[in-house]
Enzyme design. Structure first.
Site, PDB file in Angstrom:
ATOM      1  N   TYR A   1      -1.377  -1.021  10.424  1.00 23.68           N
ATOM      2  CA  TYR A   1      -1.644  -1.279   9.006  1.00 23.68           C
ATOM      3  C   TYR A   1      -0.472  -0.774   8.159  1.00 23.68           C
ATOM      4  O   TYR A   1       0.061  -1.507   7.314  1.00 23.68           O
ATOM      5  CB  TYR A   1      -2.949  -0.602   8.575  1.00 23.68           C
ATOM      6  CG  TYR A   1      -3.304  -0.875   7.126  1.00 23.68           C
ATOM      7  CD1 TYR A   1      -3.685  -2.148   6.716  1.00 23.68           C
ATOM      8  CD2 TYR A   1      -3.239   0.135   6.166  1.00 23.68           C
ATOM      9  CE1 TYR A   1      -3.989  -2.405   5.379  1.00 23.68           C
ATOM     10  CE2 TYR A   1      -3.547  -0.109   4.846  1.00 23.68           C
ATOM     11  CZ  TYR A   1      -3.921  -1.385   4.451  1.00 23.68           C
ATOM     12  OH  TYR A   1      -4.210  -1.633   3.131  1.00 23.68           O
TER      13      TYR A   1
ATOM     14  N   SER B   1       0.873  -1.184   0.000  1.00 24.04           N
ATOM     15  CA  SER B   1       0.000   0.000   0.000  1.00 24.04           C
ATOM     16  C   SER B   1       0.901   1.222   0.000  1.00 24.04           C
ATOM     17  O   SER B   1       2.047   1.150   0.460  1.00 24.04           O
ATOM     18  CB  SER B   1      -0.871   0.019   1.270  1.00 24.04           C
ATOM     19  OG  SER B   1      -1.399   1.325   1.485  1.00 24.04           O
TER      20      SER B   1
HETATM   21  N1  LIG Z   1      -8.747  -0.994  -1.055  1.00 23.55           N
HETATM   22  C1  LIG Z   1      -7.732  -0.174  -0.767  1.00 23.55           C
HETATM   23  O1  LIG Z   1      -7.887   1.060  -0.644  1.00 23.55           O
HETATM   24  C2  LIG Z   1      -6.347  -0.752  -0.616  1.00 23.55           C
HETATM   25  C3  LIG Z   1      -5.255   0.124  -0.715  1.00 23.55           C
HETATM   26  C4  LIG Z   1      -3.980  -0.405  -0.570  1.00 23.55           C
HETATM   27  C5  LIG Z   1      -3.804  -1.744  -0.347  1.00 23.55           C
HETATM   28  N2  LIG Z   1      -4.893  -2.568  -0.245  1.00 23.55           N
HETATM   29  C6  LIG Z   1      -4.635  -3.994   0.017  1.00 23.55           C
HETATM   30  O2  LIG Z   1      -5.249  -4.764  -0.980  1.00 23.55           O
HETATM   31  C7  LIG Z   1      -5.479  -6.080  -0.487  1.00 23.55           C
HETATM   32  C8  LIG Z   1      -6.880  -6.539  -0.883  1.00 23.55           C
HETATM   33  O3  LIG Z   1      -7.819  -5.721  -0.220  1.00 23.55           O
HETATM   34  P1  LIG Z   1      -9.141  -5.179  -0.935  1.00 23.55           P
HETATM   35  O4  LIG Z   1      -9.060  -3.708  -0.946  1.00 23.55           O
HETATM   36  O5  LIG Z   1      -9.400  -5.913  -2.185  1.00 23.55           O
HETATM   37  O6  LIG Z   1     -10.221  -5.542   0.192  1.00 23.55           O
HETATM   38  P2  LIG Z   1     -11.459  -6.548   0.217  1.00 23.55           P
HETATM   39  O7  LIG Z   1     -12.387  -6.277  -0.913  1.00 23.55           O
HETATM   40  O8  LIG Z   1     -11.973  -6.449   1.609  1.00 23.55           O
HETATM   41  O9  LIG Z   1     -10.780  -7.984  -0.028  1.00 23.55           O
HETATM   42  C9  LIG Z   1     -10.031  -8.619   0.965  1.00 23.55           C
HETATM   43  C10 LIG Z   1      -9.827 -10.055   0.570  1.00 23.55           C
HETATM   44  O10 LIG Z   1      -9.031 -10.694   1.598  1.00 23.55           O
HETATM   45  C11 LIG Z   1      -9.720 -11.865   2.029  1.00 23.55           C
HETATM   46  N3  LIG Z   1      -9.508 -12.116   3.456  1.00 23.55           N
HETATM   47  C12 LIG Z   1      -9.826 -11.326   4.502  1.00 23.55           C
HETATM   48  N4  LIG Z   1      -9.558 -11.951   5.656  1.00 23.55           N
HETATM   49  C13 LIG Z   1      -9.073 -13.170   5.322  1.00 23.55           C
HETATM   50  C14 LIG Z   1      -8.634 -14.304   6.057  1.00 23.55           C
HETATM   51  N5  LIG Z   1      -8.668 -14.323   7.407  1.00 23.55           N
HETATM   52  N6  LIG Z   1      -8.206 -15.391   5.391  1.00 23.55           N
HETATM   53  C15 LIG Z   1      -8.189 -15.402   4.033  1.00 23.55           C
HETATM   54  N7  LIG Z   1      -8.582 -14.380   3.280  1.00 23.55           N
HETATM   55  C16 LIG Z   1      -9.037 -13.274   3.919  1.00 23.55           C
HETATM   56  C17 LIG Z   1     -11.191 -11.588   1.767  1.00 23.55           C
HETATM   57  O11 LIG Z   1     -11.899 -12.809   1.548  1.00 23.55           O
HETATM   58  P3  LIG Z   1     -12.824 -13.611   2.601  1.00 23.55           P
HETATM   59  O12 LIG Z   1     -13.589 -12.605   3.397  1.00 23.55           O
HETATM   60  O13 LIG Z   1     -13.663 -14.468   1.710  1.00 23.55           O
HETATM   61  O14 LIG Z   1     -11.871 -14.413   3.413  1.00 23.55           O
HETATM   62  C18 LIG Z   1     -11.120 -10.823   0.447  1.00 23.55           C
HETATM   63  O15 LIG Z   1     -11.047 -11.720  -0.631  1.00 23.55           O
HETATM   64  C19 LIG Z   1      -5.226  -6.020   1.015  1.00 23.55           C
HETATM   65  O16 LIG Z   1      -3.945  -6.562   1.292  1.00 23.55           O
HETATM   66  C20 LIG Z   1      -5.247  -4.527   1.312  1.00 23.55           C
HETATM   67  O17 LIG Z   1      -4.474  -4.194   2.446  1.00 23.55           O
HETATM   68  C21 LIG Z   1      -6.153  -2.106  -0.388  1.00 23.55           C
END
Ligand SMILES: NC(=O)c1ccc[n+]([C@@H]2O[C@H](COP(=O)([O-])OP(=O)(O)OC[C@H]3O[C@@H](n4cnc5c(N)ncnc54)[C@H](OP(=O)(O)O)[C@@H]3O)[C@@H](O)[C@H]2O)c1
Length: 269
Positions: free
Chosen positions: A158, A145
């Site tokens: 985070y 991130s």
């Molecule tokens: N969105 C942003 O603004 C942003 C910015 C920078 C970085 N990121 C990073 O991008 C990555 C993906 O996040 P996203 O934004 O796509 O969020 P998201 O839509 O909430 O997706 C998160 C994913 O992680 C899985 N997950 C959560 N807890 C888990 C667990 N205990 N075991 C296995 N899988 C788990 C969830 O699936 P289940 O609930 O089915 O397990 C889901 O598929 C993360 O690493 C986040 O830190 C996001």
């Protein structure tokens, strides 16, 4: 019944594939012709996505449900990476987001965050690096991130978890030089996914000019991957800013470990 022929690109294992960035990677990698192994907890969503992408792109898509806070489940995914010779790409994406400040926060939630964002991400990245090096090819995409570079934004644990992912990627790239294995850290800014919904918040109070569409974000990250970038910041217009930052970091290198303390620290008894 039709059986998909194994992809010449191999299989991409995508963690956090049930929503957001991970589901978008799965879709775009399937469109490129990768077979898939989809990992997350929600088996129903994974199975629906696997079925949809298998039919749309004629690829084979498996689901591997796992809770990455649990060591046994992380091992199950790690075992798949090590044993399945077809796996050529790890999209190490699963993670949970910030939930308030450190001082006002729930410390048990922060432990779960470290379990997923750090412990599981580390184990899967290192396992993939070892397996891919032995196979002489492969790629690891680690989702960090922008807060890796700006930990004062959002929750400190985070930011620290994402700084870990960035440093891990830089170190892996160093160890994997000339191995045939590619490594990339992706540093998204705010990206419209379910990340805030999961902690009872939303993107509604954030200036939309600061929030990227998830499809645009993953397309840009894959363009950076294709260009062989080690660090990709999809929002960063001026790439020279990152080069200057890296140049300054490199300039520190020769001065970081010396026999004597710096002169300004010699006055205390
Ligand atoms: N969105 C942003 O603004 C942003 C910015 C920078 C970085 N990121 C990073 O991008 C990555 C993906 O996040 P996203 O934004 O796509 O969020 P998201 O839509 O909430 O997706 C998160 C994913 O992680 C899985 N997950 C959560 N807890 C888990 C667990 N205990 N075991 C296995 N899988 C788990 C969830 O699936 P289940 O609930 O089915 O397990 C889901 O598929 C993360 O690493 C986040 O830190 C996001």
């Amino acid at each position: 019944m039709t059986t998909a022929v194994a992809s010449s690109l191999g299989t991409a294992l995508v963690t956090g594939a049930s929503s957001g960035i991970g589901a978008t990677y799965a879709r775009k990698l399937a469109a490129r012709g990768y077979d898939l192994v989809l990992v997350a907890r929600d088996a129903t969503r994974l199975t629906a996505l696997a079925g949809e992408l298998g039919s749309a792109f004629g690829i084979s898509a498996d689901v591997l449900p796992a809770d990455l806070t649990l060591a046994a489940d992380v091992r199950k995914v790690e075992d798949r990476i090590r044993a399945d010779q077809a796996i050529t790409l790890l999209a190490n994406n699963a993670g949970i987001g910030p939930n308030g400040t450190l001082l006002g926060g729930d410390i048990d939630y922060l432990d779960r965050m470290i379990a997923i964002n750090v412990t599981a991400a580390n184990r899967l990245a290192v396992a993939a690096a070892q397996a891919f090096k032995a196979r002489g090819r492969g790629a690891i995409i680690n989702i960090a991130s922008v807060v890796a570079l700006a930990p004062e934004i959002f929750n400190g644990t985070y930011g620290a978890s994402k700084a870990f992912v960035l440093a891990l990627t830089q170190a892996l790239a160093h160890e994997l030089a000339d191995s045939g294995v590619k490594v990339q850290a992706v540093l998204p800014g705010l990206t419209r996914t379910e990340i805030f919904d999961r902690v009872g918040s939303s993107f509604d109070h954030i200036d939309p000019e600061r929030v990227m569409d998830v499809d645009d974000m993953v397309s840009a990250a894959l363009a950076g991957f294709d260009q062989g970038e080690l660090v990709t910041i999809p929002s960063l217009q001026d790439a020279d800013l990152l080069s200057s930052f890296n140049t300054a970091r490199g300039a520190l290198g020769p001065h970081l470990s010396r026999r004597l303390p710096a002169a300004r620290y010699l006055s205390a008894a």
